[in-house]
Design a protein around this motif. Structure first.
Motif, PDB file in Angstrom:
ATOM      1  N   MET A 269       0.894  -0.760  -0.145  1.00 34.28           N
ATOM      2  CA  MET A 269       0.415  -0.073  -0.002  1.00 34.28           C
ATOM      3  C   MET A 269       1.029   1.242  -0.181  1.00 34.28           C
ATOM      4  O   MET A 269       1.963   1.309   1.153  1.00 34.28           O
ATOM      5  CB  MET A 269      -0.930  -0.057   1.527  1.00 34.28           C
ATOM      6  CG  MET A 269      -2.243   1.270   1.446  1.00 34.28           C
ATOM      7  SD  MET A 269      -2.991   0.883   2.904  1.00 34.28           S
ATOM      8  CE  MET A 269      -3.650  -0.641   2.387  1.00 34.28           C
ATOM      9  N   LYS A 270       0.547   1.891  -0.411  1.00 32.90           N
ATOM     10  CA  LYS A 270       1.436   3.376  -1.200  1.00 32.90           C
ATOM     11  C   LYS A 270       0.847   4.140  -0.030  1.00 32.90           C
ATOM     12  O   LYS A 270       0.119   4.190   1.154  1.00 32.90           O
ATOM     13  CB  LYS A 270       0.980   4.395  -2.097  1.00 32.90           C
ATOM     14  CG  LYS A 270       1.499   3.702  -3.355  1.00 32.90           C
ATOM     15  CD  LYS A 270       0.731   4.190  -4.826  1.00 32.90           C
ATOM     16  CE  LYS A 270       1.118   3.856  -5.989  1.00 32.90           C
ATOM     17  NZ  LYS A 270       0.886   4.538  -7.233  1.00 32.90           N
ATOM     18  N   THR A 271       2.320   4.968   0.216  1.00 34.93           N
ATOM     19  CA  THR A 271       2.015   6.040   2.153  1.00 34.93           C
ATOM     20  C   THR A 271       2.166   7.338   0.774  1.00 34.93           C
ATOM     21  O   THR A 271       3.228   7.730  -0.197  1.00 34.93           O
ATOM     22  CB  THR A 271       3.091   5.753   2.787  1.00 34.93           C
ATOM     23  OG1 THR A 271       4.253   6.058   1.826  1.00 34.93           O
ATOM     24  CG2 THR A 271       3.125   4.466   3.150  1.00 34.93           C
ATOM     25  N   ALA A 272       2.028   8.718   1.878  1.00 31.91           N
ATOM     26  CA  ALA A 272       1.803   9.862   0.961  1.00 31.91           C
ATOM     27  C   ALA A 272       3.408  10.239   1.232  1.00 31.91           C
ATOM     28  O   ALA A 272       4.192   9.429   1.928  1.00 31.91           O
ATOM     29  CB  ALA A 272       0.892  10.455   1.933  1.00 31.91           C
ATOM     30  N   ALA A 273       3.423  10.883   0.797  1.00 24.91           N
ATOM     31  CA  ALA A 273       5.441  11.809   0.030  1.00 24.91           C
ATOM     32  C   ALA A 273       5.113  13.575   0.189  1.00 24.91           C
ATOM     33  O   ALA A 273       4.001  13.450  -0.153  1.00 24.91           O
ATOM     34  CB  ALA A 273       5.661  12.061  -1.106  1.00 24.91           C
ATOM     35  N   GLY A 274       6.016  13.764   1.605  1.00 25.20           N
ATOM     36  CA  GLY A 274       5.806  15.481   2.163  1.00 25.20           C
ATOM     37  C   GLY A 274       5.490  15.112   3.615  1.00 25.20           C
ATOM     38  O   GLY A 274       4.959  14.163   4.007  1.00 25.20           O
ATOM     39  N   THR A 275       5.232  16.505   3.883  1.00 25.15           N
ATOM     40  CA  THR A 275       4.285  16.494   5.094  1.00 25.15           C
ATOM     41  C   THR A 275       2.999  17.356   5.352  1.00 25.15           C
ATOM     42  O   THR A 275       2.136  18.028   4.293  1.00 25.15           O
ATOM     43  CB  THR A 275       5.234  18.412   6.037  1.00 25.15           C
ATOM     44  OG1 THR A 275       6.642  16.920   6.473  1.00 25.15           O
ATOM     45  CG2 THR A 275       4.617  18.033   7.610  1.00 25.15           C
ATOM     46  N   THR A 276       2.215  16.710   5.486  1.00 28.69           N
ATOM     47  CA  THR A 276       0.467  16.759   6.611  1.00 28.69           C
ATOM     48  C   THR A 276       0.599  17.349   7.515  1.00 28.69           C
ATOM     49  O   THR A 276       1.007  17.026   9.192  1.00 28.69           O
ATOM     50  CB  THR A 276      -0.564  15.864   5.761  1.00 28.69           C
ATOM     51  OG1 THR A 276      -0.027  15.450   4.561  1.00 28.69           O
ATOM     52  CG2 THR A 276      -1.629  16.627   5.907  1.00 28.69           C
ATOM     53  N   ILE A 277      -0.039  18.335   8.249  1.00 33.60           N
ATOM     54  CA  ILE A 277      -0.695  18.304   9.334  1.00 33.60           C
ATOM     55  C   ILE A 277      -1.794  18.150   9.652  1.00 33.60           C
ATOM     56  O   ILE A 277      -3.018  19.053   9.644  1.00 33.60           O
ATOM     57  CB  ILE A 277       0.199  20.472  10.010  1.00 33.60           C
ATOM     58  CG1 ILE A 277      -0.269  19.982  11.585  1.00 33.60           C
ATOM     59  CG2 ILE A 277      -0.383  21.139   9.258  1.00 33.60           C
ATOM     60  CD1 ILE A 277       0.536  21.155  12.203  1.00 33.60           C
ATOM     61  N   ILE A 278      -2.250  18.077   9.864  1.00 31.69           N
ATOM     62  CA  ILE A 278      -3.622  17.224  10.722  1.00 31.69           C
ATOM     63  C   ILE A 278      -4.237  18.550  12.773  1.00 31.69           C
ATOM     64  O   ILE A 278      -3.603  17.665  13.391  1.00 31.69           O
ATOM     65  CB  ILE A 278      -4.854  16.285  11.216  1.00 31.69           C
ATOM     66  CG1 ILE A 278      -3.968  15.290  10.024  1.00 31.69           C
ATOM     67  CG2 ILE A 278      -6.470  16.468  11.119  1.00 31.69           C
ATOM     68  CD1 ILE A 278      -4.547  13.919  10.466  1.00 31.69           C
ATOM     69  N   SER A 279      -4.851  19.738  12.284  1.00 33.00           N
ATOM     70  CA  SER A 279      -4.618  20.143  13.315  1.00 33.00           C
ATOM     71  C   SER A 279      -6.228  20.615  13.951  1.00 33.00           C
ATOM     72  O   SER A 279      -7.434  20.609  12.726  1.00 33.00           O
ATOM     73  CB  SER A 279      -4.535  21.965  13.566  1.00 33.00           C
ATOM     74  OG  SER A 279      -4.125  22.375  12.409  1.00 33.00           O
ATOM     75  N   ASN A 280      -6.716  22.021  14.575  1.00 33.42           N
ATOM     76  CA  ASN A 280      -8.201  22.577  15.383  1.00 33.42           C
ATOM     77  C   ASN A 280      -8.706  21.144  14.903  1.00 33.42           C
ATOM     78  O   ASN A 280      -9.983  20.979  14.668  1.00 33.42           O
ATOM     79  CB  ASN A 280      -8.655  22.824  13.723  1.00 33.42           C
ATOM     80  CG  ASN A 280      -9.961  23.804  14.713  1.00 33.42           C
ATOM     81  OD1 ASN A 280      -9.777  24.259  15.152  1.00 33.42           O
ATOM     82  ND2 ASN A 280     -10.452  23.662  13.516  1.00 33.42           N
ATOM     83  N   GLY A 281      -8.057  20.349  16.376  1.00 31.01           N
ATOM     84  CA  GLY A 281      -8.990  18.983  16.918  1.00 31.01           C
ATOM     85  C   GLY A 281      -8.478  18.761  17.963  1.00 31.01           C
ATOM     86  O   GLY A 281      -7.491  19.249  18.450  1.00 31.01           O
ATOM     87  N   GLN A 282      -8.997  17.954  18.806  1.00 26.63           N
ATOM     88  CA  GLN A 282      -8.755  17.209  19.625  1.00 26.63           C
ATOM     89  C   GLN A 282      -8.333  15.882  19.598  1.00 26.63           C
ATOM     90  O   GLN A 282      -8.658  15.094  18.906  1.00 26.63           O
ATOM     91  CB  GLN A 282      -9.927  17.236  21.490  1.00 26.63           C
ATOM     92  CG  GLN A 282     -11.132  16.422  20.937  1.00 26.63           C
ATOM     93  CD  GLN A 282     -11.729  15.239  22.140  1.00 26.63           C
ATOM     94  OE1 GLN A 282     -11.382  15.983  22.916  1.00 26.63           O
ATOM     95  NE2 GLN A 282     -13.381  15.287  20.767  1.00 26.63           N
TER      96      GLN A 282
END
Length: 431
Positions: free
Chosen positions: A1-14
């Motif tokens: 299964m492929k994985t993402a490249a680069g950076t991701t931030i998930i925010s504005n939540g608990q």
């Protein structure tokens, strides 16, 4: 299964990290190349590159992808026994399995442990998912199940002159048990599913207090499976069946319905996980009459529901391990309603939301044997993340509605949810 490249931030939540720890408000999860770099307070998050992707949790909840720990990919609107083994050809069942897998992912389940599958389809379903041909949960396959002759899953009478070849191996004795496991080894399964006991669904011959396999058969299954590095589980309701399974060395117990003190001591001493699957019992009681379910069967489900709930409470209180999931695909308990199991444990059994979510994430990953990669939001693990619109800790029923799922990520890639892009799979290069 492929994985993402680069950076991701998930925010504005608990953040609910899956360990059972208290939620972290105003949190963030940072993913780099498909793995978790950081999970904690947003104020302490590392600096981001200029090209980082931002995913807004809308003030909701960020948690690990859920794990369905007793998944039947090939069950579809089962209303009668023949719906399981002789109603559809393997070609159609394969298509149904793909549909069910896609639905499971859309519901927030990024991983699943098969609890039995017609024609060993889950082996190939897993390959298709891991090859990114179809969306679905990371899957541990179990293939055809094993039951002794005349047991719960051997329901075609002799005069029909047909067996149960698509669904189960019917065994008589230890040599048959070893032969069945060896056949599964060749087909590439990871879990061997057995039927040590009966069920409320068969009150006339194999009810929930009936033993359907001998200890010797069960031990032969375990010894052969473990020799080939496979794990073993079993449908265990009757007290003696639970004890037999634990003494034989089973790796998990399905249902664990009627546990006495001796069975509990064995379970805890071995640290063996149990998957109670109680919502199925509740659904059978509530919806059984409209499907023509006999009162003797409904009464049996009432008994197994109460027994299973009490066993689950005792296991949690004693520090044992519980997984969440079970037996979806029946007409009264259809696919797509997986999170009702979680709601049921909070509303009826009396678990806290955090304990239930830990069972559905961390313990589920442990059952799969992949807790080093998934199950909690901790640095180094795969970016399998669920983002939900709303406070899941305050109201776990939010997980029941797909419209509340903002994003389902696997390896950092958004695969489902309201924020998911529409994609078409390219199969031109697939062998």
């Amino acid at each position: 299964m492929k994985t993402a490249a680069g950076t991701t931030i998930i925010s504005n939540g608990q953040l609910v990290d899956g360990t059972g720890a208290a939620p972290i408000p105003h949190a963030a999860v940072v993913l780099r190349d498909g793995r978790i770099l950081y999970a904690g307070p947003a104020a302490a998050a590392p600096a981001l590159p200029p090209d980082a992707e931002h995913l807004d949790a809308h003030g909701g909840t960020i948690l690990p992808g859920l794990v369905e720990a007793h998944y039947h990919a090939t069950y579809f609107n089962v209303a009668a026994l023949e719906d399981l083994d002789i109603k559809y050809p393997v070609e159609y069942v394969s298509l149904l399995a793909g549909v069910n897998a896609t639905l499971a992912l859309a519901c927030g389940y990024t991983a699943a442990r098969s609890g039995g599958c017609l024609f060993n389809i889950d082996v190939w379903l897993k390959k298709a998912i891991e090859s990114d041909l179809i969306p679905g949960p990371r899957l541990a396959a179990s293939g055809r199940e094993i039951c002794s002759a005349g047991g719960l899953m051997d329901w075609n009478p002799e005069f029909r002159k047909i067996g149960m070849e698509g669904l189960v191996f019917i065994i008589n004795g230890t040599e048959d048990a070893r032969k069945a496991v060896r056949a599964l080894v060749k087909d590439g399964i990871e879990w061997v599913k057995t039927y040590p006991t009966g069920d409320a669904a068969a009150p006339d011959v194999n009810d929930h207090h009936t033993l359907c396999m001998s200890f010797e058969e069960m031990h032969a299954v375990v010894a052969t499976a473990h020799n080939h590095h496979l794990k073993v589980t079993g449908h265990c309701r009757a007290t003696q069946g639970i004890k037999n399974a634990l003494r034989a060395g089973y790796d998990t117990i399905e249902h664990g319905t009627f546990m006495d003190d001796e069975a509990m001591d064995l379970l805890l001493a071995r640290n063996t996980p149990c998957v109670p699957a109680l919502q199925f019992e509740h659904a059978s009681i509530v919806h059984g009459p409209e499907f023509g379910m006999p009162m003797a069967v409904i009464d049996g489900h009432k008994e197994t529901l109460e027994g299973g709930a009490e066993s689950a409470r005792r296991i949690l209180k004693a520090g044992g391990r519980l997984g969440m999931g079970g037996d979806y695909g029946f007409a009264w308990n259809p696919h797509g309603q997986y999170a009702k199991e979680l709601s049921f444990f909070v509303k009826y059994v009396g678990f806290s939301s955090l304990d239930t979510l830990k069972c559905a994430t961390k313990t589920g990953a442990e059952i799969l044997g992949r807790d080093d990669e998934i199950g909690t939001l901790e640095p180094g693990k795969l970016g399998d993340v669920l983002v939900v619109d709303g406070d899941v800790v305050a109201d776990i029923t939010l997980l029941e509605e797909r419209r509340n799922i903002l994003a389902v990520l696997q390896g950092g890639i958004v695969k489902a949810g309201r924020l998911a892009p529409q994609t078409i799979v390219d199969v031109s290069a697939v062998a």
